[in-house]
Scaffold this active site. Sequence first.
Site, PDB file in Angstrom:
ATOM      1  N   SER A 135      14.977  98.199  19.942  1.00  0.00           N
ATOM      2  CA  SER A 135      14.190  99.153  19.184  1.00  0.00           C
ATOM      3  C   SER A 135      15.149 100.024  18.368  1.00  0.00           C
ATOM      4  O   SER A 135      16.019 100.691  18.934  1.00  0.00           O
ATOM      5  CB  SER A 135      13.377 100.014  20.164  1.00  0.00           C
ATOM      6  OG  SER A 135      12.708 101.050  19.491  1.00  0.00           O
ATOM      7  N   LYS A 161      12.685  95.726  16.510  1.00  0.00           N
ATOM      8  CA  LYS A 161      11.561  96.646  16.299  1.00  0.00           C
ATOM      9  C   LYS A 161      12.095  97.850  15.541  1.00  0.00           C
ATOM     10  O   LYS A 161      13.122  98.417  15.910  1.00  0.00           O
ATOM     11  CB  LYS A 161      10.986  97.052  17.658  1.00  0.00           C
ATOM     12  CG  LYS A 161      10.215  98.362  17.686  1.00  0.00           C
ATOM     13  CD  LYS A 161       9.419  98.482  18.964  1.00  0.00           C
ATOM     14  CE  LYS A 161       9.392  99.895  19.502  1.00  0.00           C
ATOM     15  NZ  LYS A 161       8.628  99.981  20.757  1.00  0.00           N
ATOM     16  N   LYS A 163      11.319 101.649  14.015  1.00  0.00           N
ATOM     17  CA  LYS A 163      10.451 102.824  14.068  1.00  0.00           C
ATOM     18  C   LYS A 163      10.075 103.204  12.649  1.00  0.00           C
ATOM     19  O   LYS A 163      10.958 103.245  11.770  1.00  0.00           O
ATOM     20  CB  LYS A 163      11.204 103.983  14.739  1.00  0.00           C
ATOM     21  CG  LYS A 163      11.470 103.763  16.227  1.00  0.00           C
ATOM     22  CD  LYS A 163      10.192 103.869  17.020  1.00  0.00           C
ATOM     23  CE  LYS A 163      10.482 103.773  18.518  1.00  0.00           C
ATOM     24  NZ  LYS A 163       9.246 103.869  19.312  1.00  0.00           N
ATOM     25  N   ASP A 189       6.930 100.189  14.857  1.00  0.00           N
ATOM     26  CA  ASP A 189       6.290 101.122  15.795  1.00  0.00           C
ATOM     27  C   ASP A 189       6.172 102.494  15.135  1.00  0.00           C
ATOM     28  O   ASP A 189       7.178 103.115  14.794  1.00  0.00           O
ATOM     29  CB  ASP A 189       7.136 101.223  17.072  1.00  0.00           C
ATOM     30  CG  ASP A 189       6.471 102.068  18.155  1.00  0.00           C
ATOM     31  OD1 ASP A 189       5.343 102.552  17.944  1.00  0.00           O
ATOM     32  OD2 ASP A 189       7.094 102.229  19.231  1.00  0.00           O
ATOM     33  N   ASN A 191       4.445 105.142  16.537  1.00  0.00           N
ATOM     34  CA  ASN A 191       4.245 106.210  17.528  1.00  0.00           C
ATOM     35  C   ASN A 191       3.133 107.180  17.095  1.00  0.00           C
ATOM     36  O   ASN A 191       3.281 108.402  17.180  1.00  0.00           O
ATOM     37  CB  ASN A 191       5.551 106.970  17.797  1.00  0.00           C
ATOM     38  CG  ASN A 191       6.548 106.124  18.575  1.00  0.00           C
ATOM     39  OD1 ASN A 191       7.587 105.735  18.040  1.00  0.00           O
ATOM     40  ND2 ASN A 191       6.241 105.785  19.816  1.00  0.00           N
ATOM     41  N   GLU A 214       2.789  98.509  16.053  1.00  0.00           N
ATOM     42  CA  GLU A 214       2.573  99.213  17.323  1.00  0.00           C
ATOM     43  C   GLU A 214       2.087 100.640  17.081  1.00  0.00           C
ATOM     44  O   GLU A 214       2.689 101.389  16.305  1.00  0.00           O
ATOM     45  CB  GLU A 214       3.914  99.220  18.074  1.00  0.00           C
ATOM     46  CG  GLU A 214       3.874  99.788  19.480  1.00  0.00           C
ATOM     47  CD  GLU A 214       5.255  99.692  20.145  1.00  0.00           C
ATOM     48  OE1 GLU A 214       6.110  98.910  19.675  1.00  0.00           O
ATOM     49  OE2 GLU A 214       5.470 100.413  21.131  1.00  0.00           O
ATOM     50  N   ASP A 239       0.409 101.064  22.550  1.00  0.00           N
ATOM     51  CA  ASP A 239       1.421 101.523  23.511  1.00  0.00           C
ATOM     52  C   ASP A 239       0.915 102.815  24.138  1.00  0.00           C
ATOM     53  O   ASP A 239       0.365 102.818  25.247  1.00  0.00           O
ATOM     54  CB  ASP A 239       2.757 101.705  22.768  1.00  0.00           C
ATOM     55  CG  ASP A 239       3.858 102.282  23.644  1.00  0.00           C
ATOM     56  OD1 ASP A 239       3.638 102.417  24.856  1.00  0.00           O
ATOM     57  OD2 ASP A 239       4.943 102.617  23.117  1.00  0.00           O
ATOM     58  N   LYS A 263       3.864  99.928  29.491  1.00  0.00           N
ATOM     59  CA  LYS A 263       4.875 100.850  30.011  1.00  0.00           C
ATOM     60  C   LYS A 263       4.459 101.126  31.453  1.00  0.00           C
ATOM     61  O   LYS A 263       3.475 101.845  31.693  1.00  0.00           O
ATOM     62  CB  LYS A 263       4.875 102.158  29.212  1.00  0.00           C
ATOM     63  CG  LYS A 263       5.334 102.021  27.756  1.00  0.00           C
ATOM     64  CD  LYS A 263       6.730 102.589  27.534  1.00  0.00           C
ATOM     65  CE  LYS A 263       7.241 102.345  26.129  1.00  0.00           C
ATOM     66  NZ  LYS A 263       6.712 103.298  25.159  1.00  0.00           N
ATOM     67  N   GLY A 291       9.958 100.156  26.700  1.00  0.00           N
ATOM     68  CA  GLY A 291      11.132 100.821  27.265  1.00  0.00           C
ATOM     69  C   GLY A 291      11.064 102.316  27.059  1.00  0.00           C
ATOM     70  O   GLY A 291      10.425 102.806  26.121  1.00  0.00           O
TER      71      GLY A 291
END
Length: 367
Positions: A135, A161, A163, A189, A191, A214, A239, A263, A291
């Site tokens: 990541s 991956k 961000k 991802d 978030n 994600e 996630d 997770k 992770g």
Amino acid sequence: MKIEAVELRVVRLPLVTAFRTSQSSQDDRVALLVRAQTTDGEGWADCAVGEAPSYEPEFLSGARAVMAEYLVPMLVAAPVVSAARVHPVLAPVKGHQMAKAALETAILDAELRARQMSFAQYLGAVRDRVPAGVSVGIPGSLAELIGQVEGYLEQGYRRIKVKIEPGWDVEPIRAIRERFGQDLALQADANGAYTPASAPRLRALDEFGLLLLEQPLAAGDLLGHADLARLLTTPICLDESITSPLAAATALRLGACSVVNIKPARVGGYLAARAVHDLCAAHGIPVWCGGMLETGVGRAANLALAALENFTLPGDISATARYFAEDITPPFVLDDGHIAVPTGPGTGVDVLPDVLDRLTTHREVLS
Ligand code: SMG
Ligand code: MG
């Protein structure tokens, strides 16, 4: 088995590369380690909370407090405890899944060590090594991103991956595709940094053939993810939204995702993580293991989980060197882009007492 005491340790491990997401930035992993002392021997866990409540609502000193004031006294008072009994015994306390997960994991580790059984055997692993993904945090520039990805690919990582956040999405993905080609296994991802109004922007990612996108929207927005999944060709992976087996079942029923990042800490531990895995398998939904910049103690258990059958995508389980110059366990290394699943009793890893002592910033024993 009875619980005699629980030792908590706070350790500070500098990261080799600062890690920035759309929500937070960190230069080190401040880890809360849990050691359960039982009548059958001891077991360890890495509580996956962050130092601040910037990624998950739970955070380090909150987890310490709820363990000290509620969870550990309840476990010590229980006449018989096993890993499977931890959640039922702790049910009077609402929430605090990560704190409960860490206690369950430490107790499971003790139990399995006493039975000479590995996490992998116990959970039902079907492979002895797992492909490693990495990541990549949000860096200072495109050149820095390309340099980091290049380095990871040279080391053999099987999936990248990236961000993303508003203002750092289409350009970095396009730059990676142009430099490394269409065949690179690539995912993004967010978030939870976008809103449903960002759908056109996110749709612009479709042309890059990502494995998945994600958590584009807020954790609670399952309906928004379901709507977005219908607008995008890129598969949506959840996630932060996957907080329990029930949440996973709801997400699947709503069509909010077609891939799940598990997770273990967030869903309440490895038993619940296996339940989410089984549920997804029954629905034909692939899963992978997320992770939390874990120390070797946490990564060892994640490797065992990632060896289950329906973990068909590479997870965020990288080699120790991607995170720390020095870890509190012997390092995990990359071999042909894979990491071996530990085979010894329990998590199969032992903490290095000297390193642990040197990196410890706080220690308390609860009984
Ligand atoms: O452990 O390699 C790792 C980190 C993987 O990106 C990673 N985790 O949302 O998936 C995620 C993030 C959460 C960690 S932020 C501290
Ligand atoms: Mg994520």
